[in-house]
Scaffold this motif. Structure first.
Motif, PDB file in Angstrom:
ATOM      1  N   CYS A 144       0.061   5.174  -1.415  1.00 10.74           N
ATOM      2  CA  CYS A 144      -0.352   6.035  -0.301  1.00 10.74           C
ATOM      3  C   CYS A 144      -0.303   7.503  -0.715  1.00 10.74           C
ATOM      4  O   CYS A 144       0.719   7.980  -1.224  1.00 10.74           O
ATOM      5  N   ARG A 166       0.814  -1.216   0.000  1.00 17.69           N
ATOM      6  CA  ARG A 166       0.000   0.000   0.000  1.00 17.69           C
ATOM      7  C   ARG A 166       0.850   1.270   0.000  1.00 17.69           C
ATOM      8  O   ARG A 166       0.372   2.344  -0.368  1.00 17.69           O
ATOM      9  N   ILE A 186      -0.193  10.047   1.223  1.00 18.87           N
ATOM     10  CA  ILE A 186       0.564  10.849   2.188  1.00 18.87           C
ATOM     11  C   ILE A 186       2.032  10.828   1.771  1.00 18.87           C
ATOM     12  O   ILE A 186       2.658   9.769   1.699  1.00 18.87           O
ATOM     13  N   CYS A 210      -4.097   0.347   7.714  1.00 17.99           N
ATOM     14  CA  CYS A 210      -5.559   0.227   7.689  1.00 17.99           C
ATOM     15  C   CYS A 210      -6.074  -0.214   6.325  1.00 17.99           C
ATOM     16  O   CYS A 210      -7.025  -1.004   6.241  1.00 17.99           O
ATOM     17  N   THR A 211      -5.468   0.268   5.257  1.00 20.07           N
ATOM     18  CA  THR A 211      -5.923  -0.156   3.931  1.00 20.07           C
ATOM     19  C   THR A 211      -5.561  -1.620   3.673  1.00 20.07           C
ATOM     20  O   THR A 211      -6.328  -2.355   3.039  1.00 20.07           O
ATOM     21  N   SER A 252       3.636  -3.555   9.451  1.00 23.36           N
ATOM     22  CA  SER A 252       3.157  -2.266   9.966  1.00 23.36           C
ATOM     23  C   SER A 252       3.615  -2.045  11.402  1.00 23.36           C
ATOM     24  O   SER A 252       3.975  -0.926  11.791  1.00 23.36           O
ATOM     25  N   ASN A 259       1.327   8.938  10.175  1.00 22.81           N
ATOM     26  CA  ASN A 259       0.065   8.759   9.454  1.00 22.81           C
ATOM     27  C   ASN A 259       0.250   8.008   8.143  1.00 22.81           C
ATOM     28  O   ASN A 259      -0.693   7.384   7.644  1.00 22.81           O
ATOM     29  N   TRP A 278      -2.112   4.810   7.495  1.00 24.09           N
ATOM     30  CA  TRP A 278      -2.908   4.673   6.268  1.00 24.09           C
ATOM     31  C   TRP A 278      -2.630   3.325   5.594  1.00 24.09           C
ATOM     32  O   TRP A 278      -3.559   2.608   5.209  1.00 24.09           O
ATOM     33  N   THR A 279      -1.352   2.975   5.456  1.00 23.10           N
ATOM     34  CA  THR A 279      -1.018   1.713   4.789  1.00 23.10           C
ATOM     35  C   THR A 279      -1.502   0.513   5.602  1.00 23.10           C
ATOM     36  O   THR A 279      -1.985  -0.475   5.044  1.00 23.10           O
TER      37      THR A 279
END
Length: 466
Positions: A78, A74, A80, A94-95, A125, A87, A91-92
């Motif tokens: 991303c 991801r 961002i 959660c996706t 992560s 963050n 983001w990575t």
């Protein structure tokens, strides 16, 4: 006589590698024996060969007959920009998590994969979160909150294994330069200092979380793998196939029949004290073996923890079972319990039977309960010469704190991966007893459970006549 093999076919068979033969056999068994989607996460440091190896594994498994899908890294998509901002990793993570949950549903959709490959997933992560903490980009308290979120058991346990690919910072930098190096060029991540920190964090995380993830490190800076992508791919394929084969080979807990009979002393049911002794024997002396082997040996008895589910008012969840085969003795039977076999993977904490209970309730009824919320009632063992002689029911009870659970369980149907299903309704115990008194219950465990363990809550129960 059958058709003769052509030279081309014969040569093809002779040239099949051991890895290919194992993979093709596993692929042929998967539709009937797999209990869930197998998820392999690839994690590690940059330029360790992760992408190349992952691609080779994907192609190999597909060619051998598996339905394979990759959740791409991801970070490459991303929005961002600052890769060192926490963050970015949130983001990575959660996706990727959303993709993991979508692709590993129960029961699976027709398009869902048999093998799901995560190009960086939950474990990776967590490594990044810990790196951000070391770089003072994340407070320890914040890191712990996010980490605890990511390792929620239902999500974490979907990951079958993690292939952690690492390389020395010097090798990573050399590979980053490629064939047209630019002297002095350094990136925000691709520099020796950050790469060294990443390697340390990855290995420390693997050690810290060895009880939560099965992590297998493959270093492409070692002598046996350095600059040997084919050997590296074969080594990883061996690891992945072993994980697949372990999942397909269900190993269940059992005891010699003589030990179980010794606890029951010719009785059909035993009280809670004797049941505790039986559980202790299973925990200390029980063995695990492939289910087919155990089922075929009449000298062995399988542990089968079952749970009676009740609401706060005391009503019992009565379930109708629908099995894949009509020949199954439980097909279309009304029962007052849910449960199943104790698997080897249930024993990672040393409390295999309790772990089995919580897992089975979640798999069969989507109930998320804790081990300390169930109460042992006793056990049932029937020596009737049928399939029940191979199983001992260890009976527990779970009572919901309110009657609200009825909303989720009554008149709902729950499907499992293998095509079986349960539908249930909460019924007063007196109503169940009345049915028992007027007609023979074809499911004997339920009959004994009600008469021997639940009868104190019912009125007008007749003595057993058979």
């Amino acid at each position: 006589m059958g058709a003769r093999e052509t030279p081309e076919v014969k040569m093809s068979i002779q040239n099949k590698s051991n890895l290919q033969e194992r993979a093709e056999r596993a692929a042929s068994l998967f539709p009937e024996t797999a209990r869930k989607t197998i998820v392999i996460e690839f994690a590690g440091t940059p330029k360790a060969g992760k992408t190349t190896t992952l691609s080779q594994i994907n192609t190999f498994l597909k060619r051998c007959g598996f339905k394979v899908e990759i959740v791409v890294e991801r970070a490459s998509v991303c929005p961002i920009k600052d890769k060192k901002h926490v963050n970015f990793n949130i983001w990575t993570a959660c996706t990727t998590l959303s993709q993991l949950l979508e692709k590993t549903q129960t029961p699976p959709r027709a398009e869902d994969p048999q093998i799901l490959i995560l190009d960086r997933g939950i474990f990776d992560s967590i490594c990044w979160l810990r790196l951000m903490e070391r770089l003072q980009r994340l407070r320890p308290s914040e890191r712990k909150i996010v980490e605890d979120f990511l390792v929620i058991p239902d999500w974490r346990e979907r990951i079958t294994g993690v292939i952690l690919m690492t390389a020395s910072p010097a090798d990573s930098m050399q590979r980053e330069q490629g064939m047209l190096p630019v002297v002095g060029a350094r990136g925000s991540i691709m520099n020796e200092s950050v790469l060294q920190q990443m390697t340390i964090v990855a290995r420390e995380t693997a050690k810290d979380m060895q009880a939560l993830f099965r992590v297998f490190e493959v270093s492409t800076s070692d002598e046996e793998t350095k600059n040997k992508p084919q050997f590296t791919a074969e080594k990883v394929a061996e690891l992945v196939l072993s994980l697949i084969e372990q999942q397909l080979q269900e190993e269940i807990l059992h005891l010699p029949r003589t030990e179980v009979k010794g606890v029951f002393q010719s009785a059909t049911t035993i009280d809670v004290n004797s049941a505790r002794d039986l559980v202790a024997i299973f925990q200390s002396s029980g063995k695990y073996a492939p289910r087919q082997e155990v089922e075929a040996d009449t000298g062995l008895v399988q542990a089968l923890p079952v749970v009676v589910v009740r609401n706060a008012s005391g009503q019992v969840l009565r379930l109708r079972r629908r099995e894949r085969s009509e020949a199954n003795p439980l097909h279309e039977k009304m029962v007052v319990w849910a449960g199943g076999h104790v698997r080897r993977e249930d024993n990672h904490t040393g409390q295999a039977i309790l772990k089995c209970i919580t897992r089975e309730l979640e798999e069969e009824l989507r109930l998320r309960v804790t081990a300390d919320s169930v109460t042992l009632l006793g056990a049932v063992y029937l020596e009737d010469g049928k399939s029940s002689v191979k199983h001992v029911a260890i009976v527990y009870e779970w009572r919901a704190p309110t009657d609200d659970v009825e909303v989720a369980l009554s008149n709902a149907e729950f499907f499992e991966r293998r095509g079986t299903s349960l539908s249930g309704k909460f019924v007063g115990l007196d109503e169940i007893v009345q049915e028992m008194n007027t007609a023979h219950n074809e499911e004997p465990w339920s009959d004994y459970i009600i008469r021997e363990f639940l009868s104190k809550d019912a009125h007008h129960i007749q003595s057993r006549l058979f």
